[in-house]
Write a protein that holds these residues in place. Sequence first.
Motif, mmCIF file in Angstrom:
data_model
loop_
_atom_site.group_PDB
_atom_site.id
_atom_site.type_symbol
_atom_site.label_atom_id
_atom_site.label_comp_id
_atom_site.label_asym_id
_atom_site.label_seq_id
_atom_site.Cartn_x
_atom_site.Cartn_y
_atom_site.Cartn_z
ATOM 1 N N ALA A 35 0.781 -1.268 -0.058
ATOM 2 C CA ALA A 35 -0.025 0.126 0.048
ATOM 3 C C ALA A 35 0.877 1.199 -0.036
ATOM 4 O O ALA A 35 2.031 1.167 0.721
ATOM 5 N N CYS A 36 0.298 2.246 -0.822
ATOM 6 C CA CYS A 36 1.180 3.532 -0.813
ATOM 7 C C CYS A 36 0.499 4.652 -0.511
ATOM 8 O O CYS A 36 1.009 5.961 -0.755
ATOM 9 N N GLY A 37 -0.244 4.485 0.560
ATOM 10 C CA GLY A 37 -0.525 5.541 1.437
ATOM 11 C C GLY A 37 -1.867 6.237 1.245
ATOM 12 O O GLY A 37 -2.535 7.066 1.966
ATOM 13 N N PHE A 38 -2.728 5.935 -0.017
ATOM 14 C CA PHE A 38 -3.802 6.522 -0.301
ATOM 15 C C PHE A 38 -4.801 5.804 0.306
ATOM 16 O O PHE A 38 -5.678 6.479 0.952
ATOM 17 N N HIS A 39 -5.070 4.417 0.226
ATOM 18 C CA HIS A 39 -6.129 3.682 0.915
ATOM 19 C C HIS A 39 -5.605 2.981 2.191
ATOM 20 O O HIS A 39 -6.535 2.773 3.095
ATOM 21 N N ALA A 40 -4.344 3.021 2.390
ATOM 22 C CA ALA A 40 -3.875 2.448 3.743
ATOM 23 C C ALA A 40 -2.570 2.631 3.637
ATOM 24 O O ALA A 40 -1.789 3.001 2.386
ATOM 25 N N LEU A 66 -7.424 4.367 -4.494
ATOM 26 C CA LEU A 66 -8.122 5.527 -4.292
ATOM 27 C C LEU A 66 -8.057 6.255 -3.056
ATOM 28 O O LEU A 66 -7.580 5.447 -2.032
ATOM 29 N N GLN A 67 -8.031 7.696 -3.069
ATOM 30 C CA GLN A 67 -7.762 8.590 -1.890
ATOM 31 C C GLN A 67 -8.758 8.542 -0.945
ATOM 32 O O GLN A 67 -9.767 9.344 -0.809
ATOM 33 N N ASP A 68 -9.124 7.261 0.065
ATOM 34 C CA ASP A 68 -9.993 7.074 0.580
ATOM 35 C C ASP A 68 -9.749 6.196 1.973
ATOM 36 O O ASP A 68 -10.053 4.925 1.947
ATOM 37 N N LEU A 69 -9.090 6.830 2.884
ATOM 38 C CA LEU A 69 -8.566 6.131 4.099
ATOM 39 C C LEU A 69 -9.811 5.524 4.789
ATOM 40 O O LEU A 69 -9.793 4.303 5.275
ATOM 41 N N ILE A 70 -10.854 6.158 4.881
ATOM 42 C CA ILE A 70 -11.909 5.889 5.803
ATOM 43 C C ILE A 70 -12.672 4.424 5.125
ATOM 44 O O ILE A 70 -12.971 3.662 5.836
ATOM 45 N N PHE A 72 -11.135 2.496 2.901
ATOM 46 C CA PHE A 72 -10.106 1.553 2.630
ATOM 47 C C PHE A 72 -9.829 1.224 1.233
ATOM 48 O O PHE A 72 -9.672 0.129 0.658
ATOM 49 N N GLY A 73 -10.373 2.500 0.370
ATOM 50 C CA GLY A 73 -10.240 2.494 -1.120
ATOM 51 C C GLY A 73 -11.236 1.588 -1.628
ATOM 52 O O GLY A 73 -11.026 1.041 -2.903
ATOM 53 N N GLY A 113 -8.386 -2.382 -4.696
ATOM 54 C CA GLY A 113 -9.810 -2.162 -4.518
ATOM 55 C C GLY A 113 -10.903 -1.760 -5.490
ATOM 56 O O GLY A 113 -10.924 -2.217 -6.905
ATOM 57 N N GLU A 114 -11.509 -0.781 -5.335
ATOM 58 C CA GLU A 114 -12.362 -0.118 -6.113
ATOM 59 C C GLU A 114 -11.690 0.351 -7.460
ATOM 60 O O GLU A 114 -12.325 0.563 -8.518
ATOM 61 N N LEU A 115 -10.540 0.960 -7.175
ATOM 62 C CA LEU A 115 -9.561 1.434 -8.623
ATOM 63 C C LEU A 115 -9.550 0.240 -9.427
ATOM 64 O O LEU A 115 -9.544 0.393 -10.650
ATOM 65 N N TYR A 116 -8.976 -0.860 -8.789
ATOM 66 C CA TYR A 116 -8.815 -2.180 -9.706
ATOM 67 C C TYR A 116 -10.127 -2.650 -10.244
ATOM 68 O O TYR A 116 -10.226 -2.729 -11.298
ATOM 69 N N ASN A 117 -11.190 -2.498 -9.397
ATOM 70 C CA ASN A 117 -12.318 -3.072 -10.060
ATOM 71 C C ASN A 117 -12.970 -2.062 -11.190
ATOM 72 O O ASN A 117 -13.616 -2.421 -12.344
ATOM 73 N N MET A 118 -12.987 -0.792 -11.253
ATOM 74 C CA MET A 118 -13.362 0.089 -12.302
ATOM 75 C C MET A 118 -12.560 0.239 -13.233
ATOM 76 O O MET A 118 -13.003 0.036 -14.611
ATOM 77 N N ALA A 119 -11.131 -0.162 -13.043
ATOM 78 C CA ALA A 119 -10.127 -0.142 -14.279
ATOM 79 C C ALA A 119 -10.524 -1.733 -15.064
ATOM 80 O O ALA A 119 -10.115 -1.678 -16.231
#
Length: 259
Positions: A35-40, A66-70, A72-73, A113-119
């Motif tokens: 993880a690179c700091g955006f989702h965790a 995605l930039q969504d810590l709460i 978890f992306g 997460g959702e970035l993977y699913n959307m792509a």
Amino acid sequence: MRYVDLNCDMGESFGAYSLGRDAEILAYVTSANIACGFHAGDAGTMRKTVKLALENGVGIGAHPGLQDLIGFGRRRMDISPQEAYDIVMYQIGSLWGFVRSEGGTMQHVKAHGELYNMAAVNQGLAEAIAEAVYKVDPELILFGLAGSELIKAGEQAGLRTASEVFSDRTYQSDGSLTSRRQPDSMITDDQEAVKQVIRMVNEGKVVSRQNVDISIQADTICIHGDGVHALEFARTINDSLKQAGIIVQSIGSTVSDKS
């Protein structure tokens, strides 16, 4: 002889978090998606996880989300291809610095997460992610859901790709993963997970929740590091693959140190 990579999402916590379970899982997987700091994750966790991966001889990949810590992306966000390019470029760069500073080489990139699913279904987002990866380093391997737009975009960009399958997720008849909002999305029994994995590798098939056999390419198998059974799954699946005569090695290797 069949070969397969076994990957796990890692470094998905913060600050004083103990990396004990990550350290244990690294003994059984061959690639780590950090993880690179955006989702965790945060800077300290990234550094520690990179060091652990290198100590275990495990291939290192950036795991941009995605930039969504709460959330978890894992919550859908309406982003443009340009925004996808920017956030992926930024996150690869942040992990790249830690990998290089520890004397390592980055092996791959896997969206989270959702970035993977959307792509997986959105051609524009897939192409933006592939372009960002290629511009950082055309030698990087792009992970994507087997049969997805992300795999197509990576190939078109000139990247080496790795079609990913999941040990602990169920499938729909169109090859997509069952939504986590559905009660039957996760596999929690390790023997059921092993059965699914062995068949995907040996036969290139998986049965959907609609009881339909679908074709699937398995270059790398994902175990979710945040899963309750992650360590048990990693150990059991690694052992079962080897017992089935399948060589478990990192996607970037020609000879596995763990086979």
